[in-house]
Design a protein around this motif. Structure first.
Motif, PDB file in Angstrom:
ATOM      1  N   GLY A 153       0.856  -1.184   0.000  1.00 32.94           N
ATOM      2  CA  GLY A 153       0.000   0.000   0.000  1.00 32.94           C
ATOM      3  C   GLY A 153       0.887   1.228   0.000  1.00 32.94           C
ATOM      4  N   ALA A 154       0.309   2.366  -0.357  1.00 33.74           N
ATOM      5  CA  ALA A 154       1.094   3.600  -0.440  1.00 33.74           C
ATOM      6  C   ALA A 154       1.329   4.208   0.943  1.00 33.74           C
ATOM      7  CB  ALA A 154       0.387   4.602  -1.340  1.00 33.74           C
ATOM      8  N   VAL A 155       2.374   5.026   1.038  1.00 32.21           N
ATOM      9  CA  VAL A 155       2.658   5.795   2.251  1.00 32.21           C
ATOM     10  C   VAL A 155       2.872   7.253   1.849  1.00 32.21           C
ATOM     11  CG1 VAL A 155       3.718   3.813   3.408  1.00 32.21           C
ATOM     12  CG2 VAL A 155       5.181   5.413   2.171  1.00 32.21           C
ATOM     13  N   MET A 172      13.909  -2.103  -0.327  1.00 34.05           N
ATOM     14  CA  MET A 172      12.475  -2.075  -0.074  1.00 34.05           C
ATOM     15  C   MET A 172      11.738  -1.454  -1.245  1.00 34.05           C
ATOM     16  SD  MET A 172      10.352  -0.270   3.063  1.00 34.05           S
ATOM     17  CE  MET A 172      11.350   1.197   3.036  1.00 34.05           C
ATOM     18  N   PHE A 173      10.678  -2.128  -1.685  1.00 31.67           N
ATOM     19  CA  PHE A 173       9.763  -1.541  -2.674  1.00 31.67           C
ATOM     20  C   PHE A 173       8.645  -0.856  -1.913  1.00 31.67           C
ATOM     21  CE2 PHE A 173       5.817  -1.459  -4.979  1.00 31.67           C
ATOM     22  CZ  PHE A 173       6.183  -0.993  -6.230  1.00 31.67           C
ATOM     23  N   VAL A 174       8.390   0.422  -2.262  1.00 33.54           N
ATOM     24  CA  VAL A 174       7.293   1.152  -1.615  1.00 33.54           C
ATOM     25  C   VAL A 174       6.805   2.249  -2.564  1.00 33.54           C
ATOM     26  CG1 VAL A 174       8.863   2.750  -0.393  1.00 33.54           C
ATOM     27  CG2 VAL A 174       6.562   2.312   0.537  1.00 33.54           C
ATOM     28  N   VAL A 175       5.517   2.542  -2.472  1.00 32.69           N
ATOM     29  CA  VAL A 175       4.920   3.633  -3.254  1.00 32.69           C
ATOM     30  C   VAL A 175       4.666   4.787  -2.293  1.00 32.69           C
ATOM     31  CG1 VAL A 175       2.910   4.353  -4.603  1.00 32.69           C
ATOM     32  CG2 VAL A 175       3.920   2.083  -4.961  1.00 32.69           C
ATOM     33  N   ARG A 176       5.168   5.973  -2.651  1.00 39.54           N
ATOM     34  CA  ARG A 176       5.051   7.115  -1.734  1.00 39.54           C
ATOM     35  C   ARG A 176       4.470   8.321  -2.459  1.00 39.54           C
ATOM     36  NH1 ARG A 176      11.205   9.622  -1.166  1.00 39.54           N
ATOM     37  NH2 ARG A 176      11.476  10.062  -3.376  1.00 39.54           N
ATOM     38  N   GLY A 177       3.946   9.254  -1.646  1.00 38.86           N
ATOM     39  CA  GLY A 177       3.484  10.520  -2.216  1.00 38.86           C
ATOM     40  C   GLY A 177       1.990  10.714  -2.080  1.00 38.86           C
ATOM     41  N   ARG A 178       1.487  11.652  -2.890  1.00 44.86           N
ATOM     42  CA  ARG A 178       0.073  12.038  -2.828  1.00 44.86           C
ATOM     43  C   ARG A 178      -0.633  11.631  -4.113  1.00 44.86           C
ATOM     44  NH1 ARG A 178      -0.433  16.212   1.377  1.00 44.86           N
ATOM     45  NH2 ARG A 178       1.202  15.575   2.843  1.00 44.86           N
ATOM     46  N   SER A 179      -1.797  11.023  -3.959  1.00 41.34           N
ATOM     47  CA  SER A 179      -2.606  10.660  -5.118  1.00 41.34           C
ATOM     48  C   SER A 179      -2.991  11.928  -5.889  1.00 41.34           C
ATOM     49  CB  SER A 179      -3.861   9.939  -4.618  1.00 41.34           C
ATOM     50  OG  SER A 179      -4.651   9.537  -5.687  1.00 41.34           O
ATOM     51  N   PRO A 180      -3.029  11.893  -7.229  1.00 41.89           N
ATOM     52  CA  PRO A 180      -2.839  10.739  -8.100  1.00 41.89           C
ATOM     53  C   PRO A 180      -1.414  10.569  -8.620  1.00 41.89           C
ATOM     54  CG  PRO A 180      -3.686  12.557  -9.385  1.00 41.89           C
ATOM     55  CD  PRO A 180      -3.490  13.077  -7.978  1.00 41.89           C
ATOM     56  N   ALA A 181      -0.478  11.418  -8.182  1.00 43.46           N
ATOM     57  CA  ALA A 181       0.880  11.351  -8.745  1.00 43.46           C
ATOM     58  C   ALA A 181       1.834  10.738  -7.727  1.00 43.46           C
ATOM     59  CB  ALA A 181       1.356  12.739  -9.155  1.00 43.46           C
ATOM     60  N   MET A 182       1.709   9.433  -7.517  1.00 40.84           N
ATOM     61  CA  MET A 182       2.587   8.739  -6.587  1.00 40.84           C
ATOM     62  C   MET A 182       3.772   8.139  -7.334  1.00 40.84           C
ATOM     63  SD  MET A 182      -0.058   6.719  -4.143  1.00 40.84           S
ATOM     64  CE  MET A 182      -1.213   7.571  -3.069  1.00 40.84           C
ATOM     65  N   GLU A 183       4.814   7.852  -6.566  1.00 40.41           N
ATOM     66  CA  GLU A 183       6.046   7.330  -7.153  1.00 40.41           C
ATOM     67  C   GLU A 183       6.401   6.008  -6.482  1.00 40.41           C
ATOM     68  OE1 GLU A 183      10.557   9.096  -7.758  1.00 40.41           O
ATOM     69  OE2 GLU A 183       9.499   9.521  -5.882  1.00 40.41           O
ATOM     70  N   MET A 210      -1.153   5.357   7.157  1.00 47.56           N
ATOM     71  CA  MET A 210      -0.034   5.932   6.384  1.00 47.56           C
ATOM     72  C   MET A 210      -0.472   7.035   5.418  1.00 47.56           C
ATOM     73  SD  MET A 210       3.037   4.530   6.964  1.00 47.56           S
ATOM     74  CE  MET A 210       2.655   5.092   8.596  1.00 47.56           C
ATOM     75  N   ALA A 211      -1.746   7.427   5.480  1.00 45.80           N
ATOM     76  CA  ALA A 211      -2.234   8.508   4.617  1.00 45.80           C
ATOM     77  C   ALA A 211      -1.712   9.851   5.126  1.00 45.80           C
ATOM     78  CB  ALA A 211      -3.757   8.502   4.580  1.00 45.80           C
TER      79      ALA A 211
END
Length: 218
Positions: A153-155, A172-183, A210-211
């Protein structure tokens, strides 16, 4: 009602969705070509198991799109000696892929029913090297360190505790940032300061807790 040829659907998913999105690692393609994704999809959505969309799970959780799963697995570049910590088991499908690519997987799932369902599906696939633990990653404690951590899930901000679970030299694989432009990024646990490698842009639901904190306007 005609029955779905899942083997054919799986082949088309790999050739028409995953490969064109630059997932070219032969081991990853082999796992995605051989593991029955439909076995991990809740019955009402099974016919959509190989479509290019996220699929709903109980508690408002979602299965990632197959292309994102493929890029995640390729980014981690696992070898058969690696140990993996997965944060967010969900359906158990990604845990199954991780189990096929590594020596051992510990997967944390905060919903007991999802953990139970995933355990049953993993056992049905003969994946004895995947241990699903009913726990919240923000409260779980361990002294173990892992070759790789996979966050499903995103953080908003990468928690230090996740990095602390990596061995020196781990990633570690992780998706970070703010929707809709996450990295989607790979965090390399290097001496001094972790190094962050950008992989691709995507958009995932946040991990529980983690939002981003809501900004107060005065």
């Amino acid at each position: 009602m005609s029955t779905i040829d899942y083997a054919k659907a799986r082949e088309l998913m790999v050739e028409q969705q995953v490969r064109p999105w630059d997932v070219l690692d032969p081991r990853v393609l082999d796992v995605l070509s051989s593991l029955p994704r439909e076995a991990f999809v809740p019955a009402p959505h099974r016919a959509l198991a190989y479509t290019d969309i996220p699929l709903p799970l109980p508690h408002g959780e979602r299965m990632m799109k197959p292309v994102v799963e493929g890029r995640t697995l390729q980014g981690l570049a696992l070898d058969p000696h690696d140990t993996v910590l997965e944060i967010g088991t969900g359906s158990g499908f990604l845990a199954a892929c991780l189990g096929r690519l590594s020596r051992e997987v510990v997967s944390l799932e905060r919903h007991a029913d999802l953990a139970d369902t995933a355990r049953a599906q993993l056992a049905a696939q003969g994946l004895a090297n995947v241990n699903v633990v009913h726990a919240d990653a923000l409260a779980w404690e361990t002294t173990r360190r892992f070759s790789a951590v996979c966050v499903t899930g995103a953080v908003d901000v990468i928690p230090q505790r996740f990095i602390d679970w990596l061995e020196p030299g781990g990633r570690m694989f992780v998706v970070r940032g703010r929707s809709p432009a996450m990295e989607a990024v790979l965090v390399h646990n290097e001496p001094g300061q972790p190094r962050i490698e950008s992989l691709f842009e995507t958009d995932l639901p946040y991990l529980a807790g983690m939002a981003p904190q809501p900004a107060f306007e005065f």
